[in-house]
Write an enzyme that holds these catalytic residues in place. Structure first.
Site, mmCIF file in Angstrom:
data_model
loop_
_atom_site.group_PDB
_atom_site.id
_atom_site.type_symbol
_atom_site.label_atom_id
_atom_site.label_comp_id
_atom_site.label_asym_id
_atom_site.label_seq_id
_atom_site.Cartn_x
_atom_site.Cartn_y
_atom_site.Cartn_z
ATOM 1 N N THR A 138 8.798 -37.429 -11.782
ATOM 2 C CA THR A 138 8.046 -36.232 -11.420
ATOM 3 C C THR A 138 8.123 -35.166 -12.516
ATOM 4 O O THR A 138 9.099 -35.141 -13.280
ATOM 5 C CB THR A 138 8.618 -35.648 -10.106
ATOM 6 O OG1 THR A 138 8.105 -34.353 -9.902
ATOM 7 C CG2 THR A 138 10.139 -35.551 -10.145
ATOM 8 N N ASP A 139 7.139 -34.269 -12.549
ATOM 9 C CA ASP A 139 7.214 -33.130 -13.489
ATOM 10 C C ASP A 139 8.262 -32.114 -13.034
ATOM 11 O O ASP A 139 8.614 -31.216 -13.797
ATOM 12 C CB ASP A 139 5.842 -32.464 -13.653
ATOM 13 C CG ASP A 139 5.276 -31.866 -12.369
ATOM 14 O OD1 ASP A 139 5.866 -32.074 -11.286
ATOM 15 O OD2 ASP A 139 4.232 -31.186 -12.445
ATOM 16 N N GLU A 140 8.765 -32.277 -11.793
ATOM 17 C CA GLU A 140 9.740 -31.293 -11.296
ATOM 18 C C GLU A 140 11.062 -31.361 -12.060
ATOM 19 O O GLU A 140 11.865 -30.426 -12.005
ATOM 20 C CB GLU A 140 9.969 -31.473 -9.789
ATOM 21 C CG GLU A 140 8.692 -31.263 -9.006
ATOM 22 C CD GLU A 140 8.880 -31.134 -7.511
ATOM 23 O OE1 GLU A 140 9.933 -30.643 -7.079
ATOM 24 O OE2 GLU A 140 7.954 -31.519 -6.783
ATOM 25 N N TYR A 164 16.266 -32.644 -4.938
ATOM 26 C CA TYR A 164 15.295 -33.708 -5.205
ATOM 27 C C TYR A 164 15.076 -33.874 -6.707
ATOM 28 O O TYR A 164 15.243 -34.965 -7.257
ATOM 29 C CB TYR A 164 13.967 -33.405 -4.505
ATOM 30 C CG TYR A 164 12.802 -34.219 -5.051
ATOM 31 C CD1 TYR A 164 12.774 -35.603 -4.911
ATOM 32 C CD2 TYR A 164 11.748 -33.597 -5.731
ATOM 33 C CE1 TYR A 164 11.716 -36.352 -5.429
ATOM 34 C CE2 TYR A 164 10.692 -34.336 -6.237
ATOM 35 C CZ TYR A 164 10.682 -35.720 -6.088
ATOM 36 O OH TYR A 164 9.642 -36.452 -6.610
ATOM 37 N N LYS A 168 16.012 -36.958 -9.311
ATOM 38 C CA LYS A 168 15.016 -37.682 -10.114
ATOM 39 C C LYS A 168 15.377 -37.560 -11.603
ATOM 40 O O LYS A 168 15.234 -38.527 -12.365
ATOM 41 C CB LYS A 168 13.607 -37.131 -9.869
ATOM 42 C CG LYS A 168 13.032 -37.431 -8.499
ATOM 43 C CD LYS A 168 12.839 -38.911 -8.214
ATOM 44 C CE LYS A 168 11.740 -39.561 -9.026
ATOM 45 N NZ LYS A 168 11.492 -40.955 -8.593
HETATM 46 P P1 NAD Z 1 6.968 -41.448 -0.414
HETATM 47 O O1 NAD Z 1 8.095 -40.644 0.145
HETATM 48 O O2 NAD Z 1 5.632 -41.376 0.220
HETATM 49 O O3 NAD Z 1 7.384 -43.002 -0.447
HETATM 50 C C1 NAD Z 1 8.642 -43.444 -0.806
HETATM 51 C C2 NAD Z 1 8.769 -44.894 -0.364
HETATM 52 O O4 NAD Z 1 10.050 -45.365 -0.798
HETATM 53 C C3 NAD Z 1 8.695 -45.088 1.151
HETATM 54 O O5 NAD Z 1 7.830 -46.163 1.457
HETATM 55 C C4 NAD Z 1 10.125 -45.410 1.543
HETATM 56 O O6 NAD Z 1 10.220 -46.254 2.689
HETATM 57 C C5 NAD Z 1 10.650 -46.092 0.290
HETATM 58 N N1 NAD Z 1 12.116 -45.980 0.154
HETATM 59 C C6 NAD Z 1 12.862 -44.857 0.283
HETATM 60 N N2 NAD Z 1 14.157 -45.175 0.105
HETATM 61 C C7 NAD Z 1 14.221 -46.503 -0.173
HETATM 62 C C8 NAD Z 1 15.273 -47.400 -0.475
HETATM 63 N N3 NAD Z 1 16.547 -46.981 -0.516
HETATM 64 N N4 NAD Z 1 14.977 -48.680 -0.727
HETATM 65 C C9 NAD Z 1 13.684 -49.128 -0.684
HETATM 66 N N5 NAD Z 1 12.646 -48.317 -0.375
HETATM 67 C C10 NAD Z 1 12.915 -47.018 -0.133
HETATM 68 O O7 NAD Z 1 6.918 -41.045 -1.959
HETATM 69 P P2 NAD Z 1 5.642 -40.905 -2.907
HETATM 70 O O8 NAD Z 1 5.053 -39.572 -2.746
HETATM 71 O O9 NAD Z 1 4.802 -42.113 -2.781
HETATM 72 O O10 NAD Z 1 6.361 -40.929 -4.328
HETATM 73 C C11 NAD Z 1 6.627 -42.152 -4.998
HETATM 74 C C12 NAD Z 1 7.371 -41.864 -6.280
HETATM 75 O O11 NAD Z 1 6.614 -40.979 -7.092
HETATM 76 C C13 NAD Z 1 8.720 -41.172 -6.052
HETATM 77 O O12 NAD Z 1 9.647 -41.717 -6.937
HETATM 78 C C14 NAD Z 1 8.449 -39.716 -6.373
HETATM 79 O O13 NAD Z 1 9.613 -39.106 -6.873
HETATM 80 C C15 NAD Z 1 7.383 -39.838 -7.437
HETATM 81 N N6 NAD Z 1 6.439 -38.701 -7.509
HETATM 82 C C16 NAD Z 1 5.763 -38.280 -6.410
HETATM 83 C C17 NAD Z 1 4.856 -37.228 -6.532
HETATM 84 C C18 NAD Z 1 4.037 -36.751 -5.354
HETATM 85 O O14 NAD Z 1 3.314 -35.763 -5.491
HETATM 86 N N7 NAD Z 1 4.084 -37.392 -4.214
HETATM 87 C C19 NAD Z 1 4.663 -36.605 -7.755
HETATM 88 C C20 NAD Z 1 5.363 -37.074 -8.855
HETATM 89 C C21 NAD Z 1 6.239 -38.133 -8.718
#
Ligand code: NAD
Length: 359
Positions: A138-140, A164, A168
């Site tokens: 993430t950019d965070e 969080y 990350k």
């Molecule tokens: P999300 O919370 O919607 O999905 C996370 C998934 O990971 C879920 O399906 C969950 O069941 C699974 N999970 C959690 N813990 C687990 C474990 N211990 N073992 C196996 N599976 C597990 O998240 P998202 O929004 O789809 O984000 C996905 C990735 O992208 C993350 O790494 C997040 O940090 C990164 N990200 C998200 C955003 C955003 O805006 N949503 C932006 C930048 C980066």
């Protein structure tokens, strides 16, 4: 040539978009490893779950023997690591789960990948040479931008603010170290805020759409002047696949949508779209914007994030296809047309069925 993509967190918001993109628009195979926490929803994959190129495995990335088995049995060419705890507010209420999944889980996955890749160098050097471990971040991790013109680049120093983003950041450092120390062929992407279909309704945009539809208050943190750069999730999925298949090993790519908006602007735009698109609107109904309610700010709330996505454009030719206006319109339309999906999330029934193979 068709490859095997091992996607962790493939039942989440972004992971399911990547799985759908790979299964609908490519010939690649998808192995989805997901623990199915509250954020995992197999109903986001119903359109592709019957594909012979799709396998679901319910497992925890912190479970080392399970991860070793997944690598040995499915022999991936590419790992796309998205499994994480991802909601900042939850990380403030309970940081431990974030450290466990995001930091410990990433280290377990890296070790499983390293063991598999080392063995592959002996048994199948060609496959080992093409192996990639792509970590999605993430950019965070970069913290807060003070100036209005500054942008995060791939060389911006890390300064995470929340449990969080700190977790990350820790996982990013581990991935870099596994590349530097062990030579594991890694890639990292740091992305801005995503929005779009199948987004869990605790996050800002779906929460505001659903509250506006229900006539409930629209809670905006502080004065709503926090700025985020919004990226449509399908644009992100396409970017991730470009990086995983064409990125330079050891490199980091920032991914952004060129859409900087204040939170208040986002909510006001949603209100206007809901007023325009909802089918059950009555002439005498107050506008959705009358539901906006300012609430106490989140502790440690970063004021501004903004991404310089020039490197991925220059090196890999990726640019987002959606503007904020087109993407948000599609998103509001999707929530209006897919009530079953979000109603089953809201009443908890989406977690009733646990399909797939446990390991
Ligand atoms: P999300 O919370 O919607 O999905 C996370 C998934 O990971 C879920 O399906 C969950 O069941 C699974 N999970 C959690 N813990 C687990 C474990 N211990 N073992 C196996 N599976 C597990 O998240 P998202 O929004 O789809 O984000 C996905 C990735 O992208 C993350 O790494 C997040 O940090 C990164 N990200 C998200 C955003 C955003 O805006 N949503 C932006 C930048 C980066």
């Amino acid at each position: 040539m068709a490859k095997v993509f091992l996607i962790t967190g493939g039942a989440g918001f972004i992971g399911s978009a990547v799985a759908r993109e790979l299964l609908v628009n490519t010939d690649h195979h998808v192995v989805n490893v997901d623990k199915l926490t509250y954020a995992g929803n197999l109903e986001s994959l119903v359109d592709v779950a019957d594909s012979p190129r799709y396998t679901f495995i319910q497992a925890d990335i912190c479970d080392a023997p399970a991860m070793q088995r997944v690598f040995a049995e499915h022999r991936p060419d590419v790992v796309m690591h998205l499994a994480a705890e991802s909601h900042v507010d939850r990380s403030i209420d309970g940081p431990a789960e974030f450290i466990q999944t995001n930091v410990v889980g990433t280290s377990v996955l890296l070790e499983a990948a390293r063991g598999y890749w080392k063995a592959l160098q002996e048994s199948d050097p060609e496959k080992a040479a093409g192996f990639r471990f792509h970590h999605i971040s993430t950019d965070e991790v970069y913290g807060d931008l003070e100036g209005t013109d500054d942008l995060f680049t791939e060389t911006t120093s890390y300064a995470p603010s929340s449990p969080y983003s700190a977790s990350k950041a820790g996982s990013d450092h581990l991935v870099r170290a596994w590349h530097r120390t062990f030579g594991l062929p890694t890639l990292i992407t740091n992305c801005s805020n995503n929005y779009g279909p199948y987004h869990f309704p605790e996050k800002l945009i779906p929460l505001m759409i659903l509250n506006a539809l229900a006539g409930k208050p629209l809670p905006v943190y502080g004065d709503g002047q926090q700025i985020r750069d919004w990226l449509y999730v399908e644009d992100h999925a396409r970017a991730l696949i470009k990086v995983a298949t064409g990125g330079q090993v050891g490199e980091t790519y920032n991914i952004g949508g060129h859409n900087e908006k204040t939170n208040l602007e986002v909510v006001e735009t949603i209100c206007a779209l809901v007023d325009e698109l909802r089918p059950d609107v009555h002439g005498d109904q107050p506008p959705a914007s009358s539901l906006i309610t300012f609430v106490a700010d989140r502790p440690g709330h970063d004021l501004r994030y903004a991404i310089d996505a020039g490197k991925i454009e220059r090196d890999l030719g990726w640019v987002p296809e959606e503007t904020f206006e087109t993407g948000l319109r599609k998103t509001v339309e999707w929530y209006l047309n897919n009530r079953d999906w979000w109603q089953r999330v809201m009443d908890g029934s989406y977690q009733g069925e646990r399909l797939g193979v446990g390991v």
